[in-house]
Design an enzyme around this catalytic site. Structure first.
Site, PDB file in Angstrom:
ATOM      1  N   GLU A 231       0.887  -1.175   0.000  1.00  0.00           N
ATOM      2  CA  GLU A 231       0.000   0.000   0.000  1.00  0.00           C
ATOM      3  C   GLU A 231       0.913   1.210   0.000  1.00  0.00           C
ATOM      4  O   GLU A 231       1.453   1.583   1.044  1.00  0.00           O
ATOM      5  CB  GLU A 231      -0.865   0.017   1.269  1.00  0.00           C
ATOM      6  CG  GLU A 231      -1.795  -1.166   1.437  1.00  0.00           C
ATOM      7  CD  GLU A 231      -3.024  -1.076   0.554  1.00  0.00           C
ATOM      8  OE1 GLU A 231      -3.172  -0.097  -0.193  1.00  0.00           O
ATOM      9  OE2 GLU A 231      -3.841  -2.004   0.615  1.00  0.00           O
ATOM     10  N   CYS A 265      -2.515   9.085   2.386  1.00  0.00           N
ATOM     11  CA  CYS A 265      -2.212   8.553   1.043  1.00  0.00           C
ATOM     12  C   CYS A 265      -3.349   8.880   0.082  1.00  0.00           C
ATOM     13  O   CYS A 265      -3.134   9.013  -1.111  1.00  0.00           O
ATOM     14  CB  CYS A 265      -1.976   7.061   1.124  1.00  0.00           C
ATOM     15  SG  CYS A 265      -3.279   6.180   1.972  1.00  0.00           S
TER      16      CYS A 265
HETATM   17  P1  NAP Z   1       8.203   5.275   4.744  1.00  0.00           P
HETATM   18  O1  NAP Z   1       9.337   6.162   5.002  1.00  0.00           O
HETATM   19  O2  NAP Z   1       8.254   4.407   3.542  1.00  0.00           O
HETATM   20  O3  NAP Z   1       8.041   4.374   6.065  1.00  0.00           O
HETATM   21  C1  NAP Z   1       7.037   3.396   6.168  1.00  0.00           C
HETATM   22  C2  NAP Z   1       7.587   2.223   6.946  1.00  0.00           C
HETATM   23  O4  NAP Z   1       8.603   1.581   6.173  1.00  0.00           O
HETATM   24  C3  NAP Z   1       8.256   2.619   8.267  1.00  0.00           C
HETATM   25  O5  NAP Z   1       8.023   1.610   9.206  1.00  0.00           O
HETATM   26  C4  NAP Z   1       9.735   2.670   7.891  1.00  0.00           C
HETATM   27  O6  NAP Z   1      10.582   2.468   8.984  1.00  0.00           O
HETATM   28  C5  NAP Z   1       9.815   1.522   6.910  1.00  0.00           C
HETATM   29  N1  NAP Z   1      10.883   1.613   5.934  1.00  0.00           N
HETATM   30  C6  NAP Z   1      11.369   2.722   5.327  1.00  0.00           C
HETATM   31  N2  NAP Z   1      12.329   2.383   4.437  1.00  0.00           N
HETATM   32  C7  NAP Z   1      12.451   1.032   4.482  1.00  0.00           C
HETATM   33  C8  NAP Z   1      13.271   0.087   3.801  1.00  0.00           C
HETATM   34  N3  NAP Z   1      14.149   0.465   2.880  1.00  0.00           N
HETATM   35  N4  NAP Z   1      13.124  -1.212   4.107  1.00  0.00           N
HETATM   36  C9  NAP Z   1      12.237  -1.602   5.035  1.00  0.00           C
HETATM   37  N5  NAP Z   1      11.426  -0.775   5.711  1.00  0.00           N
HETATM   38  C10 NAP Z   1      11.529   0.542   5.432  1.00  0.00           C
HETATM   39  O7  NAP Z   1       6.846   6.050   4.636  1.00  0.00           O
HETATM   40  P2  NAP Z   1       6.255   7.132   5.635  1.00  0.00           P
HETATM   41  O8  NAP Z   1       6.983   8.398   5.426  1.00  0.00           O
HETATM   42  O9  NAP Z   1       6.216   6.583   7.020  1.00  0.00           O
HETATM   43  O10 NAP Z   1       4.747   7.225   5.120  1.00  0.00           O
HETATM   44  C11 NAP Z   1       4.398   8.049   4.073  1.00  0.00           C
HETATM   45  C12 NAP Z   1       4.156   7.269   2.803  1.00  0.00           C
HETATM   46  O11 NAP Z   1       3.262   6.191   3.043  1.00  0.00           O
HETATM   47  C13 NAP Z   1       3.463   8.126   1.765  1.00  0.00           C
HETATM   48  O12 NAP Z   1       4.020   7.874   0.502  1.00  0.00           O
HETATM   49  C14 NAP Z   1       2.019   7.653   1.811  1.00  0.00           C
HETATM   50  O13 NAP Z   1       1.280   7.910   0.671  1.00  0.00           O
HETATM   51  C15 NAP Z   1       2.208   6.206   2.089  1.00  0.00           C
HETATM   52  N6  NAP Z   1       0.977   5.616   2.658  1.00  0.00           N
HETATM   53  C16 NAP Z   1       0.238   4.779   1.891  1.00  0.00           C
HETATM   54  C17 NAP Z   1      -0.947   4.249   2.379  1.00  0.00           C
HETATM   55  C18 NAP Z   1      -1.787   3.315   1.562  1.00  0.00           C
HETATM   56  O14 NAP Z   1      -2.697   2.715   2.089  1.00  0.00           O
HETATM   57  N7  NAP Z   1      -1.544   3.164   0.270  1.00  0.00           N
HETATM   58  C19 NAP Z   1      -1.375   4.586   3.655  1.00  0.00           C
HETATM   59  C20 NAP Z   1      -0.598   5.455   4.413  1.00  0.00           C
HETATM   60  C21 NAP Z   1       0.573   5.970   3.902  1.00  0.00           C
HETATM   61  P3  NAP Z   1      11.355   3.710   9.667  1.00  0.00           P
HETATM   62  O15 NAP Z   1      10.336   4.634  10.194  1.00  0.00           O
HETATM   63  O16 NAP Z   1      12.159   3.064  10.719  1.00  0.00           O
HETATM   64  O17 NAP Z   1      12.168   4.324   8.572  1.00  0.00           O
END
Ligand code: NAP
Length: 458
Positions: A231, A265
């Site tokens: 997602e 999102c």
């Molecule tokens: P993010 O930086 O990708 O982090 C999300 C999760 O992934 C966190 O637990 C993060 O851990 C982990 N993570 C980051 N890089 C990783 C890697 N290389 N390998 C494994 N795990 C990793 O995203 P965010 O800033 O928290 O959230 C914003 C994004 O999420 C936006 O793009 C938004 O649109 C999307 N989102 C999508 C949905 C949907 O349902 N489609 C819903 C909500 C949000 P750490 O915090 O420890 O880095």
């Protein structure tokens, strides 16, 4: 932030709230083994027993709603009243799956040459959930309620800035009668996610978050041939057509764009307005955006709290500046306010065109990118001119025509007519293209992490 702790900082004040130690490799292995033990027993329980625990989780959520909501507000800055509503929505998802799983996972008889043949739905085992901070309870519960009801175990790797929420959710499941370890909070940095995916005890992975994180997790899971659901981000188009109820369209666009300080999102990231009603729409939309109160997220009167982290706020501002440099006009906001906290004002960018960050990148904050289209055809073309495909909405007084556009013309996982794109336990949720794949919620969601097994008896 030290490499061995996750530290939560209140984004409204900059105050350090608490730190949680990361697991060592040995502690992580022990947690996975305990989770495996818990899951092997859990899957033998009847669905009605699992449902009893899930209903109790709804009770635990509601009984301490204020406490959970305050924790969310402190750790990531959402208005307290929105956090309270988030707790209630989690309780709804628990009740929904407690009530409907027996039906969703009932054997399906198929008439064949056998004396008896049917499809049955068996749990996969331990499922890793890598989760974001923006809806720190809801994102986790919408994964966990169906996954646990299906007989799986849940391993949570939550975002590093919401460690208190992660621990609280583990506590809720444990207090609700789920076996210890069935839902385990893995307090680990993202660098340790790969080793968890590669562990043979882990059978599948779901990630809600950014595109780069999705690519990384999917690549490792692909290498191990493990199932994934992703997602990811979105840049949802909201189309305002010539015959739209402009008051309603402006109200919904404003609400969608600014909910959760724009960190959703599925918020209205590109507002595409046809030329005929552009000026009239903008007048109402501008007034509504300017009228909102930014401030302390604990106060009732506050509409918009701070963003979740200062670095995210600064990244957003940089996208705004690059868009302005490329020719966008800033009609409202667009300046970092003085004082403490990761605040960013409601901002409107107009004259947004292809090639600008506001046109093609996800703006994850309270910034509305408004794009003018000549007519309906061009509006639809612009709506689909994106690498994402999460949600979309169309505004028109001709509901039948709106429905046709939603169903047949817009390329996205959820398309709404005259309303705000939202998640609902009864409806599938997910995207296409770079917004990811697979579905959460409804009966589609619970069937993502099961073995769809054929049973054939002569
Ligand atoms: P993010 O930086 O990708 O982090 C999300 C999760 O992934 C966190 O637990 C993060 O851990 C982990 N993570 C980051 N890089 C990783 C890697 N290389 N390998 C494994 N795990 C990793 O995203 P965010 O800033 O928290 O959230 C914003 C994004 O999420 C936006 O793009 C938004 O649109 C999307 N989102 C999508 C949905 C949907 O349902 N489609 C819903 C909500 C949000 P750490 O915090 O420890 O880095």
């Amino acid at each position: 932030m030290s490499s061995t702790t996750a530290t939560a900082v209140n984004p409204a004040t900059g105050e350090i709230l608490h730190s949680f130690k990361h697991l060592t490799k040995t502690e992580l292995t022990a947690k996975l083994e305990q989770a495996q033990l818990a899951q092997s027993g859990w899957q033998t329980n009847h669905i009605s027993y699992r449902a009893g625990c899930m209903l109790q989780a709804a009770v635990e959520l509601r009984e301490r709603q204020q406490e959970w909501a305050e924790l969310m507000t402190q750790e990531m800055g959402k208005p307290f009243k929105d956090a309270q509503a988030e707790v209630e929505k989690c309780a709804w998802a628990c009740e929904y799956y407690a009530k409907n799983t027996a039906n969703f996972l009932a054997d399906e008889t198929v008439i064949t040459d056998a004396s008896k043949s049917y499809v049955s739905f068996q749990p996969l085992g331990l499922v890793l959930a890598v989760m974001p901070w923006n809806y720190p309870f809801w994102q986790v519960f919408r994964f966990a309620a169906p996954a646990l009801m299906a007989g799986n175990g849940g391993l949570l790797k939550h975002a590093s800035n919401v460690p208190g929420c992660a621990a609280a959710i583990e506590e809720i499941f444990e207090k609700s009668g789920f076996p210890t370890g069935l839902f385990t909070n893995l307090q680990i940095p993202s660098g340790m996610v790969e080793s968890v995916i590669r562990n043979p005890l882990v059978k599948a992975v779901t990630l809600t978050g950014s595109e780069p994180a999705g690519r990384s997790v999917a690549a490792t899971a692909g290498d191990c041939l493990k199932k994934t659901v992703l997602e990811l981000g979105g840049s949802d188009p909201y189309l305002v057509l010539a015959d739209a109820d402009l008051e309603n369209a402006a109200e919904v666009c404003k609400t969608s764009r600014l909910l959760n300080a724009g960190q959703s999102c599925i918020s209205a990231k590109r507002i595409i307005v046809v030329g005929e009603v552009y000026d009239a729409f903008m007048k109402i939309f501008h007034q509504k955006m300017a009228a909102l109160k930014v401030g302390d997220p604990m106060e009732d009167a506050t509409d918009i709290g701070p963003m979740a982290r200062k670095d995210l706020r600064d990244e957003l501002h940089e996208q705004v500046l690059r868009s302005i440099e490329a020719g966008a006009e800033c009609l409202l906001g667009g300046k970092i306010p003085k004082g403490q906290g990761a605040y960013y004002p409601p901002t409107i960018l107009t004259n947004v065109k292809k090639g600008m960050p506001a046109y093609s990148e996800e703006l994850f904050g309270p910034v509305a990118a408004v794009i003018r289209a000549e007519d309906e055809d061009e509006a639809i073309h612009i709506a689909n001119d994106t690498s994402f495909g999460l949600g979309g909405a169309v505004f028109t007084k001709n509901a039948e025509r709106g429905e046709m556009i939603a169903k047949e013309k817009l390329n996205a996982g959820s398309c709404f007519v005259n309303g705000l794109v939202k998640s609902d336990p009864r409806l599938p949720f997910g995207g296409i293209n770079h917004s990811g794949y697979g579905r959460e919620l409804s009966h589609f969601g619970i069937r993502e992490f099961v073995n769809i097994k054929t049973v054939w008896v002569r």
